[in-house]
Scaffold this motif. Sequence first.
Motif, PDB file in Angstrom:
ATOM      1  N   ASN A   1      24.832  35.291   5.340  1.00  0.00           N
ATOM      2  CA  ASN A   1      25.388  36.536   4.812  1.00  0.00           C
ATOM      3  C   ASN A   1      25.470  36.570   3.291  1.00  0.00           C
ATOM      4  O   ASN A   1      26.174  37.394   2.731  1.00  0.00           O
TER       5      ASN A   1
ATOM      6  N   GLY B   1      39.956  28.393  16.088  1.00  0.00           N
ATOM      7  CA  GLY B   1      39.366  29.546  16.761  1.00  0.00           C
ATOM      8  C   GLY B   1      38.757  30.540  15.788  1.00  0.00           C
ATOM      9  O   GLY B   1      38.451  31.677  16.140  1.00  0.00           O
TER      10      GLY B   1
ATOM     11  N   ASP C   1      35.919  31.480  12.383  1.00  0.00           N
ATOM     12  CA  ASP C   1      34.468  31.395  12.148  1.00  0.00           C
ATOM     13  C   ASP C   1      34.032  29.951  11.950  1.00  0.00           C
ATOM     14  O   ASP C   1      32.966  29.545  12.422  1.00  0.00           O
ATOM     15  N   SER C   2      34.850  29.176  11.222  1.00  0.00           N
ATOM     16  CA  SER C   2      34.461  27.778  10.972  1.00  0.00           C
ATOM     17  C   SER C   2      34.347  27.032  12.281  1.00  0.00           C
ATOM     18  O   SER C   2      33.370  26.307  12.507  1.00  0.00           O
TER      19      SER C   2
ATOM     20  N   ARG D   1      44.394  27.377  20.209  1.00  0.00           N
ATOM     21  CA  ARG D   1      45.796  27.509  20.620  1.00  0.00           C
ATOM     22  C   ARG D   1      46.129  28.844  21.293  1.00  0.00           C
ATOM     23  O   ARG D   1      47.223  29.015  21.817  1.00  0.00           O
ATOM     24  N   ARG D   2      45.194  29.787  21.235  1.00  0.00           N
ATOM     25  CA  ARG D   2      45.406  31.065  21.941  1.00  0.00           C
ATOM     26  C   ARG D   2      44.271  31.265  22.942  1.00  0.00           C
ATOM     27  O   ARG D   2      43.422  30.387  23.083  1.00  0.00           O
TER      28      ARG D   2
ATOM     29  N   ARG E   1      39.704  34.009  16.830  1.00  0.00           N
ATOM     30  CA  ARG E   1      39.914  34.802  15.624  1.00  0.00           C
ATOM     31  C   ARG E   1      38.572  35.133  14.961  1.00  0.00           C
ATOM     32  O   ARG E   1      38.464  36.061  14.160  1.00  0.00           O
TER      33      ARG E   1
HETATM   34  P1  NAP Z   1      40.698  30.853   9.762  1.00  0.00           P
HETATM   35  O1  NAP Z   1      39.944  32.116   9.925  1.00  0.00           O
HETATM   36  O2  NAP Z   1      41.998  30.846   9.047  1.00  0.00           O
HETATM   37  O3  NAP Z   1      40.924  30.267  11.243  1.00  0.00           O
HETATM   38  C1  NAP Z   1      41.714  29.125  11.457  1.00  0.00           C
HETATM   39  C2  NAP Z   1      41.816  28.888  12.960  1.00  0.00           C
HETATM   40  O4  NAP Z   1      42.559  27.695  13.177  1.00  0.00           O
HETATM   41  C3  NAP Z   1      42.528  30.028  13.682  1.00  0.00           C
HETATM   42  O5  NAP Z   1      41.900  30.293  14.902  1.00  0.00           O
HETATM   43  C4  NAP Z   1      43.940  29.449  13.870  1.00  0.00           C
HETATM   44  O6  NAP Z   1      44.538  29.908  15.054  1.00  0.00           O
HETATM   45  C5  NAP Z   1      43.676  27.980  13.993  1.00  0.00           C
HETATM   46  N1  NAP Z   1      44.820  27.167  13.503  1.00  0.00           N
HETATM   47  C6  NAP Z   1      45.440  27.267  12.290  1.00  0.00           C
HETATM   48  N2  NAP Z   1      46.424  26.334  12.193  1.00  0.00           N
HETATM   49  C7  NAP Z   1      46.413  25.660  13.365  1.00  0.00           C
HETATM   50  C8  NAP Z   1      47.170  24.576  13.878  1.00  0.00           C
HETATM   51  N3  NAP Z   1      48.147  24.000  13.161  1.00  0.00           N
HETATM   52  N4  NAP Z   1      46.898  24.136  15.118  1.00  0.00           N
HETATM   53  C9  NAP Z   1      45.917  24.692  15.864  1.00  0.00           C
HETATM   54  N5  NAP Z   1      45.133  25.711  15.431  1.00  0.00           N
HETATM   55  C10 NAP Z   1      45.392  26.182  14.200  1.00  0.00           C
HETATM   56  O7  NAP Z   1      39.827  29.721   9.045  1.00  0.00           O
HETATM   57  P2  NAP Z   1      38.246  29.488   9.031  1.00  0.00           P
HETATM   58  O8  NAP Z   1      37.665  29.575  10.380  1.00  0.00           O
HETATM   59  O9  NAP Z   1      38.086  28.230   8.266  1.00  0.00           O
HETATM   60  O10 NAP Z   1      37.668  30.692   8.170  1.00  0.00           O
HETATM   61  C11 NAP Z   1      38.145  30.940   6.859  1.00  0.00           C
HETATM   62  C12 NAP Z   1      37.368  32.097   6.235  1.00  0.00           C
HETATM   63  O11 NAP Z   1      36.010  31.712   6.006  1.00  0.00           O
HETATM   64  C13 NAP Z   1      37.314  33.333   7.108  1.00  0.00           C
HETATM   65  O12 NAP Z   1      37.409  34.473   6.288  1.00  0.00           O
HETATM   66  C14 NAP Z   1      35.966  33.259   7.757  1.00  0.00           C
HETATM   67  O13 NAP Z   1      35.451  34.545   8.101  1.00  0.00           O
HETATM   68  C15 NAP Z   1      35.133  32.605   6.666  1.00  0.00           C
HETATM   69  N6  NAP Z   1      34.004  31.858   7.232  1.00  0.00           N
HETATM   70  C16 NAP Z   1      32.808  32.515   7.353  1.00  0.00           C
HETATM   71  C17 NAP Z   1      31.708  31.854   7.879  1.00  0.00           C
HETATM   72  C18 NAP Z   1      30.401  32.575   7.990  1.00  0.00           C
HETATM   73  O14 NAP Z   1      30.404  33.798   7.944  1.00  0.00           O
HETATM   74  N7  NAP Z   1      29.275  31.888   8.095  1.00  0.00           N
HETATM   75  C19 NAP Z   1      31.819  30.539   8.321  1.00  0.00           C
HETATM   76  C20 NAP Z   1      33.057  29.883   8.213  1.00  0.00           C
HETATM   77  C21 NAP Z   1      34.141  30.568   7.671  1.00  0.00           C
HETATM   78  P3  NAP Z   1      44.994  31.449  15.236  1.00  0.00           P
HETATM   79  O15 NAP Z   1      43.734  32.206  15.490  1.00  0.00           O
HETATM   80  O16 NAP Z   1      45.912  31.380  16.406  1.00  0.00           O
HETATM   81  O17 NAP Z   1      45.688  31.814  13.952  1.00  0.00           O
END
Ligand code: NAP
Length: 306
Positions: free
Chosen positions: A47, A151, A153-154, A174-175, A179
Amino acid sequence: MENVIIIGTGCAGYTAAIYTGRANLTPLMLSGSQPGGQLTTTTEVENFPGFPEGIEGPELMMKMQTQAEKFGARIEYSQVEKVTKTDAGHFDVLLEGGNTLQAKTVIVATGASPKHLGLPNEKSLIGHGLTSCATCDGAFYRNVPVAVIGGGDSACEEASFLTRFASTVYLVHRREELRASKIMADRALANPKIKPIWNSTISAYLIDEKGEVRAATIKNLVTGEESELELKCVFVAIGHVPNAKFLGDLVDKDENGYIIQTQGTLTKTQGLFAAGDVADHVYRQAITAAGQGCAAALEAERYLAH
Ligand code: NAP
């Protein structure tokens, strides 16, 4: 005295370097502990505009580095301990090891680091069956079961990538709803090698006689039941913590530690700008970080001109 010190070499840092470099400010970049930033730990980036076929994260960062260096940016591989502002109005940047650099402006582009679950032996298991980087470590786990926790994107991206190597990839969330964006969630859930474990978390890591992870205790958060799951590695993908501790009270931070920008990339300290994931808990994309790096560079230029 440097015109601009840019702390961090991710998308925000390199974009700031390209812009300040082209403005003849010969920026000095300090790499921190993860040169190239978070994209060096990702696989294909689909992207980032301009790459219709996608581009590997590390390759994109190498291209940004080459572009920044072409315009005079210098990169020093060191870690910043503290930044202070002097009465004379410039910044002292203290490096690990004791050296202090001086700069008229500082652009903070230090991004965010992966979070962990906070289990007792977690830190000591990093590299022994616990990691936050599928790209770095996935290939070590061929034909064995692994788990990804999270849960977002990562988590989905890591799980999909790991199916190239592992026999089974458990996606522990956890859900009961991901997300992640729909496209990434659908892709992960459609992969027959990925087995979601809903409403659950890891409550303990179980170790073999060599000190390597051999299993994890999975706790169902609805029923409270615990069960043992055999696996060789856990990939933790539960979000990030912004790297802003070294700034002391030069900046205000929100409850999660993200730098509060007063206007655009400005902070409460004149001459100190913040760009990218260290200040952005909303968008957190490579392209938005790059955009903020550009804005911070233009602000630094403007500040120096006055
Ligand atoms: P995130 O969107 O904040 O997701 C974190 C996930 O971990 C959530 O599902 C959350 O659960 C879970 N979580 C958080 N704390 C926890 C805990 N203590 N125990 C168990 N589960 C826990 O983080 P991310 O996936 O690293 O993404 C970060 C940003 O980067 C986002 O904006 C994403 O779109 C972007 N990204 C984009 C790409 C891509 O487009 N190629 C790839 C990677 C990341 P809940 O859902 O219940 O809150």
